[in-house]
Design an enzyme around this catalytic site. Structure first.
Site, short mmCIF file in Angstrom:
data_model
loop_
_atom_site.label_atom_id
_atom_site.label_comp_id
_atom_site.label_asym_id
_atom_site.label_seq_id
_atom_site.Cartn_x
_atom_site.Cartn_y
_atom_site.Cartn_z
N TYR A 156 -14.31 -38.93 24.45
CA TYR A 156 -13.30 -38.36 24.70
C TYR A 156 -12.55 -39.63 26.27
O TYR A 156 -12.03 -39.90 25.76
CB TYR A 156 -13.65 -37.00 26.40
CG TYR A 156 -12.61 -37.02 27.51
CD1 TYR A 156 -12.02 -36.15 26.99
CD2 TYR A 156 -12.95 -36.59 28.68
CE1 TYR A 156 -10.76 -35.31 27.67
CE2 TYR A 156 -11.61 -37.34 29.48
CZ TYR A 156 -11.31 -36.22 29.24
OH TYR A 156 -10.07 -35.25 29.90
N LYS A 160 -9.34 -40.71 25.51
CA LYS A 160 -8.30 -40.80 26.80
C LYS A 160 -8.37 -42.80 27.14
O LYS A 160 -6.97 -43.34 27.08
CB LYS A 160 -9.23 -40.18 27.64
CG LYS A 160 -9.27 -39.16 27.80
CD LYS A 160 -7.53 -38.59 27.73
CE LYS A 160 -7.53 -36.96 27.66
NZ LYS A 160 -6.32 -36.31 28.00
P1 NAI Z 1 -7.09 -26.93 29.98
O1 NAI Z 1 -8.26 -26.57 29.10
O2 NAI Z 1 -7.81 -25.78 31.10
O3 NAI Z 1 -5.67 -26.67 29.48
C1 NAI Z 1 -5.41 -27.05 28.21
C2 NAI Z 1 -5.20 -26.47 27.85
O4 NAI Z 1 -4.55 -27.30 26.13
C3 NAI Z 1 -4.48 -25.04 27.47
O5 NAI Z 1 -3.65 -24.50 27.42
C4 NAI Z 1 -5.23 -24.47 25.64
O6 NAI Z 1 -5.14 -24.39 25.06
C5 NAI Z 1 -4.11 -26.68 25.42
N1 NAI Z 1 -5.15 -26.92 23.71
C6 NAI Z 1 -5.95 -27.34 23.37
N2 NAI Z 1 -5.65 -28.41 22.43
C7 NAI Z 1 -4.73 -27.65 21.77
C8 NAI Z 1 -4.30 -27.58 20.48
N3 NAI Z 1 -4.74 -28.85 19.72
N4 NAI Z 1 -2.44 -27.72 20.36
C9 NAI Z 1 -1.74 -27.09 21.53
N5 NAI Z 1 -2.35 -27.11 22.95
C10 NAI Z 1 -4.25 -26.74 22.90
O7 NAI Z 1 -7.85 -28.16 30.69
P2 NAI Z 1 -6.93 -29.19 31.34
O8 NAI Z 1 -7.63 -29.55 32.62
O9 NAI Z 1 -5.92 -28.59 32.04
O10 NAI Z 1 -6.69 -30.73 31.07
C11 NAI Z 1 -4.91 -30.61 30.43
C12 NAI Z 1 -5.36 -32.44 30.19
O11 NAI Z 1 -5.67 -32.93 31.27
C13 NAI Z 1 -6.64 -32.46 28.96
O12 NAI Z 1 -5.63 -33.00 28.68
C14 NAI Z 1 -7.46 -32.82 30.06
O13 NAI Z 1 -8.00 -34.30 29.31
C15 NAI Z 1 -6.68 -33.87 30.99
N6 NAI Z 1 -7.75 -34.32 32.12
C16 NAI Z 1 -8.60 -33.01 32.54
C17 NAI Z 1 -8.98 -33.36 33.55
C18 NAI Z 1 -9.92 -32.82 35.01
O14 NAI Z 1 -10.43 -32.90 35.19
N7 NAI Z 1 -9.51 -31.17 34.15
C19 NAI Z 1 -9.59 -34.91 34.03
C20 NAI Z 1 -8.82 -35.90 33.42
C21 NAI Z 1 -8.20 -36.22 32.26
#
Ligand code: NAI
Length: 248
Positions: A156, A160
């Protein structure tokens, strides 16, 4: 008039969490929205309905951001439906956490493909559209662990960190055409992705945060709004840590 009135944004992975919060805020600020998700499920369809209630045009596209072909198709369809794309938010991302000793090739490949290759896929597809428009803002979702590293997240963190290098390079390539490209590096944000962590792990994260709380998806959305809008018209190639002061 909202900060994004008259603009169209394409946001990947918008069915929940940070992507959905960005979509809701962009809609409130007047943007029309092309939203993608990997699955055609209730979560995605309900999110679209909720976002539509802000009174803007919203269309959902089922598309795997990790697929080069799918990404080209979704950009073509969004341009057909909205005539333009002013803002791209590469938000879709996943985790497959484990120590390197136990990490399988499949866990490595999946995370790199979904998190990093997806950013290449969508950005490459959208750049010709933005070049024609002579403007655009691309926002890539990195993470503080892409800057600092994290035990148990080598796949991961590598994905990133790769996003940050990609962001800086794209900013240099297309800046002269009035296209900006920036990254957001959220810290510990409370979403379904982090919900699966144990209470002990969550507590230890929060203890390291000067503001003493996990972030909300809305905290990240506010930063995305700034980068999407003209308020940031002289900002490109940068990474903003949205982490309550955890990483300085
Ligand atoms: P989440 O798991 O709640 O949402 C992820 C979204 O991406 C969902 O709508 C899912 O269906 C969609 N998704 C997954 N794989 C996909 C694909 N191959 N094609 C299209 N859509 C896809 O995750 P969250 O927490 O909202 O994270 C969003 C972004 O922020 C990610 O890139 C994550 O790595 C990043 N992030 C999140 C952090 C956290 O603490 N939650 C911290 C740092 C970065």
């Amino acid at each position: 008039m909202g900060l994004l009135t008259g603009k169209t944004a394409l946001i990947t992975g918008a069915s929940r969490g940070i992507g959905k919060a960005i979509a809701l805020l962009f809609a409130r600020e007047g943007a029309d929205l092309a939203l993608t998700n990997i699955a055609d499920d209730d979560e995605f369809n309900n999110a679209i309905k909720e976002i539509e209630s802000a009174g803007v045009r919203v269309k959902g596209y089922v598309s795997n951001a990790a697929s080069h072909e799918d990404s080209q198709r979704v950009v073509n369809e969004a341009v057909r439906d909205f005539s333009k794309i002013d803002i791209l938010v590469n938000n879709a991302g996943i985790t497959r956490d484990t120590l390197l000793m136990r990490m399988t090739e499949e866990q490595w490949d999946t995370v790199i493909t979904v998190n990093l290759k997806s950013v290449f896929n969508l950005t490459k597809a959208v750049i010709p559209v933005m070049l024609k428009q002579k403007s655009g803002s691309i926002i890539n979702m990195s993470s503080v662990v892409g800057v600092s590293g994290n035990a148990g997240q080598s796949n991961y963190a590598a994905s990133k960190a790769g996003i940050i290098g990609f962001t800086k390079s794209v900013a240099k390539e297309v800046g002269s055409r009035n296209i900006r490209c920036n990254a957001l590096a959220p810290g510990f944000i409370i979403t379904e992705m982090t919900e699966k962590l144990s209470e002990d792990v969550k507590k230890s994260w929060i203890e390291k945060i000067p503001l003493r709380r996990g972030g909300t998806p809305e905290d990240v959305a506010n930063a995305a709004l700034f980068l999407a809008s003209e308020l940031s018209s002289y900002i490109s190639g940068q990474t903003f840590n949205i982490c309550g002061g955890m990483l300085t």
